[in-house]
Design a protein around this motif. Structure first.
Motif, PDB file in Angstrom:
ATOM      1  N   ARG A 152      64.990  47.668  25.841  1.00  0.00           N
ATOM      2  CA  ARG A 152      63.889  48.611  26.072  1.00  0.00           C
ATOM      3  C   ARG A 152      62.549  47.912  26.054  1.00  0.00           C
ATOM      4  N   SER A 153      62.364  46.980  25.153  1.00  0.00           N
ATOM      5  CA  SER A 153      61.097  46.240  25.083  1.00  0.00           C
ATOM      6  C   SER A 153      60.889  45.390  26.330  1.00  0.00           C
ATOM      7  N   LEU A 154      61.991  44.850  26.870  1.00  0.00           N
ATOM      8  CA  LEU A 154      61.877  44.082  28.122  1.00  0.00           C
ATOM      9  C   LEU A 154      61.291  44.940  29.228  1.00  0.00           C
ATOM     10  N   ARG A 155      61.751  46.159  29.319  1.00  0.00           N
ATOM     11  CA  ARG A 155      61.248  47.042  30.367  1.00  0.00           C
ATOM     12  C   ARG A 155      59.785  47.387  30.143  1.00  0.00           C
ATOM     13  N   ILE A 156      59.407  47.652  28.882  1.00  0.00           N
ATOM     14  CA  ILE A 156      58.013  48.009  28.595  1.00  0.00           C
ATOM     15  C   ILE A 156      57.088  46.862  28.968  1.00  0.00           C
ATOM     16  N   VAL A 157      57.461  45.638  28.596  1.00  0.00           N
ATOM     17  CA  VAL A 157      56.607  44.482  28.912  1.00  0.00           C
ATOM     18  C   VAL A 157      56.560  44.250  30.416  1.00  0.00           C
ATOM     19  N   ALA A 158      57.700  44.373  31.087  1.00  0.00           N
ATOM     20  CA  ALA A 158      57.729  44.187  32.545  1.00  0.00           C
ATOM     21  C   ALA A 158      56.831  45.196  33.231  1.00  0.00           C
ATOM     22  N   GLU A 159      56.922  46.463  32.822  1.00  0.00           N
ATOM     23  CA  GLU A 159      56.066  47.484  33.416  1.00  0.00           C
ATOM     24  C   GLU A 159      54.601  47.239  33.105  1.00  0.00           C
ATOM     25  N   SER A 160      54.308  46.705  31.933  1.00  0.00           N
ATOM     26  CA  SER A 160      52.912  46.433  31.574  1.00  0.00           C
ATOM     27  C   SER A 160      52.311  45.381  32.492  1.00  0.00           C
ATOM     28  N   TYR A 161      53.046  44.297  32.727  1.00  0.00           N
ATOM     29  CA  TYR A 161      52.535  43.271  33.641  1.00  0.00           C
ATOM     30  C   TYR A 161      52.410  43.831  35.060  1.00  0.00           C
ATOM     31  N   ALA A 162      53.382  44.613  35.485  1.00  0.00           N
ATOM     32  CA  ALA A 162      53.322  45.186  36.824  1.00  0.00           C
ATOM     33  C   ALA A 162      52.124  46.113  36.977  1.00  0.00           C
ATOM     34  N   ILE A 163      51.913  46.978  35.995  1.00  0.00           N
ATOM     35  CA  ILE A 163      50.801  47.936  36.084  1.00  0.00           C
ATOM     36  C   ILE A 163      49.465  47.218  35.982  1.00  0.00           C
ATOM     37  N   LYS A 164      49.391  46.169  35.181  1.00  0.00           N
ATOM     38  CA  LYS A 164      48.138  45.413  35.124  1.00  0.00           C
ATOM     39  C   LYS A 164      47.805  44.813  36.498  1.00  0.00           C
ATOM     40  N   GLY A 165      48.806  44.240  37.168  1.00  0.00           N
ATOM     41  CA  GLY A 165      48.564  43.705  38.498  1.00  0.00           C
ATOM     42  C   GLY A 165      48.157  44.787  39.480  1.00  0.00           C
ATOM     43  N   LEU A 166      48.791  45.973  39.400  1.00  0.00           N
ATOM     44  CA  LEU A 166      48.436  47.068  40.300  1.00  0.00           C
ATOM     45  C   LEU A 166      47.035  47.590  40.019  1.00  0.00           C
ATOM     46  N   CYS A 167      46.648  47.630  38.747  1.00  0.00           N
ATOM     47  CA  CYS A 167      45.285  48.075  38.402  1.00  0.00           C
ATOM     48  C   CYS A 167      44.248  47.085  38.905  1.00  0.00           C
ATOM     49  N   LEU A 168      44.528  45.793  38.756  1.00  0.00           N
ATOM     50  CA  LEU A 168      43.596  44.783  39.283  1.00  0.00           C
ATOM     51  C   LEU A 168      43.451  44.904  40.789  1.00  0.00           C
ATOM     52  N   GLU A 169      44.526  45.275  41.445  1.00  0.00           N
ATOM     53  CA  GLU A 169      44.492  45.425  42.894  1.00  0.00           C
ATOM     54  C   GLU A 169      43.712  46.667  43.304  1.00  0.00           C
ATOM     55  N   GLN A 170      43.752  47.704  42.470  1.00  0.00           N
ATOM     56  CA  GLN A 170      43.076  48.960  42.800  1.00  0.00           C
ATOM     57  C   GLN A 170      41.579  48.912  42.547  1.00  0.00           C
ATOM     58  N   ILE A 171      41.170  48.138  41.556  1.00  0.00           N
ATOM     59  CA  ILE A 171      39.756  48.109  41.171  1.00  0.00           C
ATOM     60  C   ILE A 171      39.020  47.094  42.041  1.00  0.00           C
ATOM     61  N   ALA A 172      38.067  47.546  42.776  1.00  0.00           N
ATOM     62  CA  ALA A 172      37.253  46.673  43.620  1.00  0.00           C
ATOM     63  C   ALA A 172      36.088  46.122  42.818  1.00  0.00           C
ATOM     64  N   VAL A 173      35.813  44.839  43.018  1.00  0.00           N
ATOM     65  CA  VAL A 173      34.681  44.194  42.342  1.00  0.00           C
ATOM     66  C   VAL A 173      33.586  43.976  43.377  1.00  0.00           C
ATOM     67  N   PRO A 174      32.526  44.819  43.346  1.00  0.00           N
ATOM     68  CA  PRO A 174      31.480  44.690  44.367  1.00  0.00           C
ATOM     69  C   PRO A 174      30.681  43.395  44.206  1.00  0.00           C
ATOM     70  N   GLY A 175      30.403  42.764  45.343  1.00  0.00           N
ATOM     71  CA  GLY A 175      29.555  41.579  45.353  1.00  0.00           C
ATOM     72  C   GLY A 175      30.171  40.361  44.713  1.00  0.00           C
ATOM     73  N   SER A 176      31.480  40.309  44.582  1.00  0.00           N
ATOM     74  CA  SER A 176      32.113  39.150  43.945  1.00  0.00           C
ATOM     75  C   SER A 176      32.199  37.995  44.938  1.00  0.00           C
ATOM     76  N   SER A 177      32.117  36.792  44.433  1.00  0.00           N
ATOM     77  CA  SER A 177      32.190  35.608  45.278  1.00  0.00           C
ATOM     78  C   SER A 177      33.639  35.332  45.672  1.00  0.00           C
ATOM     79  N   ARG A 178      33.784  34.399  46.607  1.00  0.00           N
ATOM     80  CA  ARG A 178      35.132  34.032  47.023  1.00  0.00           C
ATOM     81  C   ARG A 178      35.920  33.442  45.859  1.00  0.00           C
ATOM     82  N   TYR A 179      35.224  32.701  45.038  1.00  0.00           N
ATOM     83  CA  TYR A 179      35.903  32.099  43.888  1.00  0.00           C
ATOM     84  C   TYR A 179      36.421  33.178  42.952  1.00  0.00           C
TER      85      TYR A 179
END
Length: 834
Positions: free
Chosen positions: A137-164
């Protein structure tokens, strides 16, 4: 008393952990409430379990998708409250606060609060987690946490960010998704239960890493990631995922990897057997870390060497998984599952069709689609795909000419049977597919084409007219091609008919349809070619020449147009010496365009003799033809629709044996050959035996034209050894006997040829000549009148009939026949039309 209480709590904890692994959330909530009532010191744990149970029970019914955000904000308030209680100081002391923060991130993601989800992952110190053995069960919770963190980073736009900054953010997303996918595969391997599913979040994480690499133009990284996931040890719960990943990798390889860009997969570490040791197991399983899935690493593992092998392997494996998961039951309660499995299988079959056609492996897709029939009842797309594949497999391999039936003289005894059988099977499938698709005009045109190949002219014409009716009701891009196929059908029907009135009616309909086809599409060289051919058959040489020039303007390298140009220039009244020179030029041009085709060489040699050139030069050209066809690796002519590589140049100029009536002759020849092989154990015939026999017959014809009867007899003997029951062998042998004055033997040969092919016009005419030379004038008259009835436009028929009638003393009838011969002479070419 205290010991009994501790045992009861331990029993609750064991039962709760078992229910969590089984995702029995209703029972988890009940047991957590009982645990809270029995032991106040486990209150934080109970709050966490109740919050987890309510959250997971809701998400099982309503997955964390954008469409469900508003519902989640309303219905997850209870779960939020319990998880909040689990993150207080007591929760920290009880050791459940970290897991509560991880679940809080999942809850906030479901509610569309991506920033809040990232805050909770930061509080849980997700980035600093160390690899260690975790419960399922803990494996699934951690896996989902990493997945959701990546999806949240993808959803949140950072205005005016550089290429770097953008690159850094993308790297962090890829890292999260890679960890999530590895943990997901490990979790599924440990559960190993068909009832356990990864869920939409983890499935999305598995697929995001290659997509991000492709988006960043890192194609090889995407391929490597797919390969890593597919090399993980399969379990009962990863089968559906493997099918999806297999199909996606095949798509990537088909679209973006060719030739030198392709990099073959490397042999897995530990897969090489050490010298002096034996592998006790066929497949060893290795793991690179505690959070890495186990992978296959057997020494017998197949590693593809090129993109062709890898794509075909992937799709065949995908097909096996799709067929295994297919739902056979047609009951209404299984409809949704049946459609889902069919959709997965169809996607694999479509990719397999692309791959096999690209690399010429039609047999694979035909076999695969035949296996798909057991679960594709009434599915029009699968039936259409199977019909297309079967029709492509039934096309003649030596000379793919869909609009023309290959010459009986050029078919091997065994190969012809296989081709005919494949065409019959293709026709049956096409008819069934057409019933499922009542508005599909191209499918009916393909069925008409297959019928024309089999010699079933009436049935093919019916399908072509049905396609025309569809296109006329709803005008589409196939209307011109429909008229073309209808015209070809009437053209073949005219050649098949022995009635003059029916012939004329079919010819009129043919011209009308072909004229309409060229009006609708002025760039279709095939329509112009067929129209020119029809005009030439009717003796309208000027119209035929105009249509031929239009054909060559549309496509300068059209094989049929070049051949027809040589034929028209060789006609007696087209231009005299200048016309003969132009015909030779057209034949040489055709030879340059199609060096692997035999008819340009034969036409060139025949024209060299007709033009009065050195006969030795014509024979040299004939020997070049023989060397060409004798090569086992001779290439087929690429012009698939306008001409055939191996046309029957000895057959009648109009009702040629490559057309509809040749089907019966071919069946007779095949039956005789099959019986011969069953009665005696002969050696297997060499490759391309039929093509070589045809070349020998062409060479014999050239020898006869240059008055070398002995050499012609030798050529016929060589052809007879390769195709002993061909009507053309008997016909050419009769010509040799006639050239030597052996008219009784010639008569027998011509009669044998007619017995095999009753409408072979040249054999009928020469039989009349043999009767005349033997003094059997009435039989000669009867044979020649039969030939004139079959084809009234043959000048040599009327000329010989005039000769016979004159010998009979019927001078008035002889004069009429001679006048007809003189009138028709300018329209008779030195070369046959086909």
């Amino acid at each position: 008393m205290t010991s009994r209480s501790k045992n009861a709590v331990r029993s609750y904890e064991t039962e709760i952990e078992k229910s969590r692994e089984e995702s029995n959330w209703k029972k988890v909530i009940e047991l957590a409430q009982q645990l809270k009532a029995r032991s106040t010191q486990h209150e934080s744990l109970a709050h966490f379990l109740i919050g987890e149970g309510k959250l997971e029970a809701y998400l099982e019914e309503w997955p964390p998708l954008k469409d469900n955000i508003e519902r989640a904000q309303r219905e997850l308030s209870d779960a939020r409250g319990y998880l909040t209680l689990a993150t207080d100081e007591a929760g920290n002391k009880a050791g459940v606060a970290l897991d509560a923060h991880l679940l809080f991130g999942k809850l906030n993601y479901s509610c569309g609060e991506y920033d809040e989800a990232l805050k909770h992952y930061k509080l849980a110190e997700l980035d600093t987690l160390t690899e260690k053995e975790l419960p399922v069960r803990s494996l699934r919770i951690v896996a989902e946490s990493y997945a959701i963190k990546g999806l949240c980073l993808e959803q949140i736009a950072v205005p005016g960010s550089s290429r770097y900054k953008q690159a850094e953010r993308e790297t962090e997303m890829i890292h999260c998704f890679e960890l999530a996918s590895d943990l997901t595969l490990l979790y599924l391997q440990k559960t190993n239960s068909p009832s356990v599913r990864a869920g939409p979040t983890l499935e999305m994480a598995l697929q995001r890493v290659p997509i991000l690499h492709i988006r960043g133009a890192r194609l090889q990284n995407a391929i490597d990631r797919y390969r890593e996931m597919l090399s993980a040890v399969e379990s009962a719960s990863t089968q559906a995922l493997r099918l999806t990943l297999t199909r996606q990798l095949a798509e990537v390889l088909l679209r973006g990897v060719t030739g030198q860009v392709y990099k073959a997969p490397e042999k897995p570490a530990g897969a090489v057997a050490q010298p002096g040791t034996l592998s006790r197991r066929r497949e060893d399983r290795t793991s690179a870390g505690l959070w890495k899935p186990r992978k296959y690493a057997g020494i017998n593992q197949f590693v593809p060497a090129n993109e062709f092998e890898e794509v075909i392997l992937l799709l065949l494996v995908g097909e096996a998984m799709a067929v295994r998961d297919a739902v056979l039951s047609q009951s209404p309660e299984f409809e949704a599952e049946r459609l889902r499995s069919l959709e997965n299988a169809t996607a694999v079959y479509d990719l397999l069709a692309l791959a096999t056609l690209r690399w010429g492996q039609l047999c694979l897709i035909v076999e695969s689609l035949e296996r798909a029939m057991k679960f594709s009842f009434g599915q029009e797309h699968v039936w259409r795909q199977r019909a297309l594949a079967a029709a492509a497999a039934a096309a003649p391999t030596a000379a793919p000419a869909p609009l023309m039936h290959p010459s009986a003289a050029t078919r091997p005894s065994g190969g012809g049977g296989r081709t005919t059988g494949a065409a019959v099977r293709a026709h049956v499938v096409l008819v069934q597919a057409a019933e499922l698709r009542p508005r599909d005009a191209p499918l009916r045109l393909l069925g008409a084409n297959t019928c024309y190949q089999m010699g079933s002219v009436e049935e093919g014409l019916e399908l072509a007219e049905a396609a025309l009716e569809i296109e006329e009701k709803e005008p589409g891009f196939m209307l011109a091609r429909c008229y073309l196929y209808v015209g070809i059908g009437y053209q073949m029907k005219s050649q098949k008919s022995n009635s003059r009135l029916e012939k004329q009616a079919c010819n009129d309909k043919c011209v009308k349809a072909l004229v309409r086809a060229v009006q609708l599409d002025a760039n279709d060289h095939l329509a112009f070619y067929q129209l020119a051919l029809q005009y030439a058959r009717e003796g309208l040489l000027n119209e035929a020449m105009d249509a031929t020039r239009s054909c060559l303007r549309a496509r300068a390298s059209c094989a049929g147009g070049l051949r027809l140009l040589a034929v028209l220039w060789s006609c007696g009244g087209t231009g005299g010496v200048g016309g003969a020179g132009r015909a030779l030029h057209a034949a040489r041009l055709a030879r340059d365009h199609y060096p692997a085709a035999e008819w340009p060489l034969w036409a060139l040699a025949a024209l060299q003799i007709a033009a009065g050139d050195d006969p030795d030069g014509a024979l040299a050209t004939g020997k070049e033809l023989l060397r060409l066809v004798s090569a086992a690796d001779a290439e087929a002519e690429p012009d698939a629709l306008s001409d055939s590589l191996h046309d029957d140049t000895h057959s009648n100029r109009d009702a040629a044996s490559i057309r509809a009536e040749s089907a019966g002759a071919f069946r007779v020849e095949r039956a005789l050959s099959d019986q011969d092989s069953s009665e005696s154990s002969r050696r297997a015939r060499p490759p391309h035996a039929a093509q070589r026999a045809h070349a020998w017959l062409l060479l014999a014809d050239l020898c006869l034209r240059s008055r070398r009867a002995e050499a012609a007899a030798g050529c016929v003997a060589e052809a007879a050894a390769l195709a002993p029951y061909s009507h053309l062998v008997f016909y050419t042998r009769g010509l040799v006997h006639g050239a030597s004055g052996e008219w009784e033997e010639a008569r027998q040969c011509f009669q044998n040829a007619i017995a095999i092919h009753p409408t072979h016009l040249d054999s009928i005419i020469q039989l009349g000549v043999a009767y005349y030379e033997l003094g059997w004038l009435r039989l000669a008259e009867r044979a020649l009148r039969e030939a004139a009835q079959l084809e009234p436009a043959r000048a040599d028929t009327w000329r010989r009939l005039a000769q016979v009638l004159g010998a009979l003393g019927e001078h008035e009838a002889a004069a009429d026949a001679a006048a007809a011969a003189i009138e028709l002479h300018p329209t008779n070419p030195a070369l046959p039309l086909l």
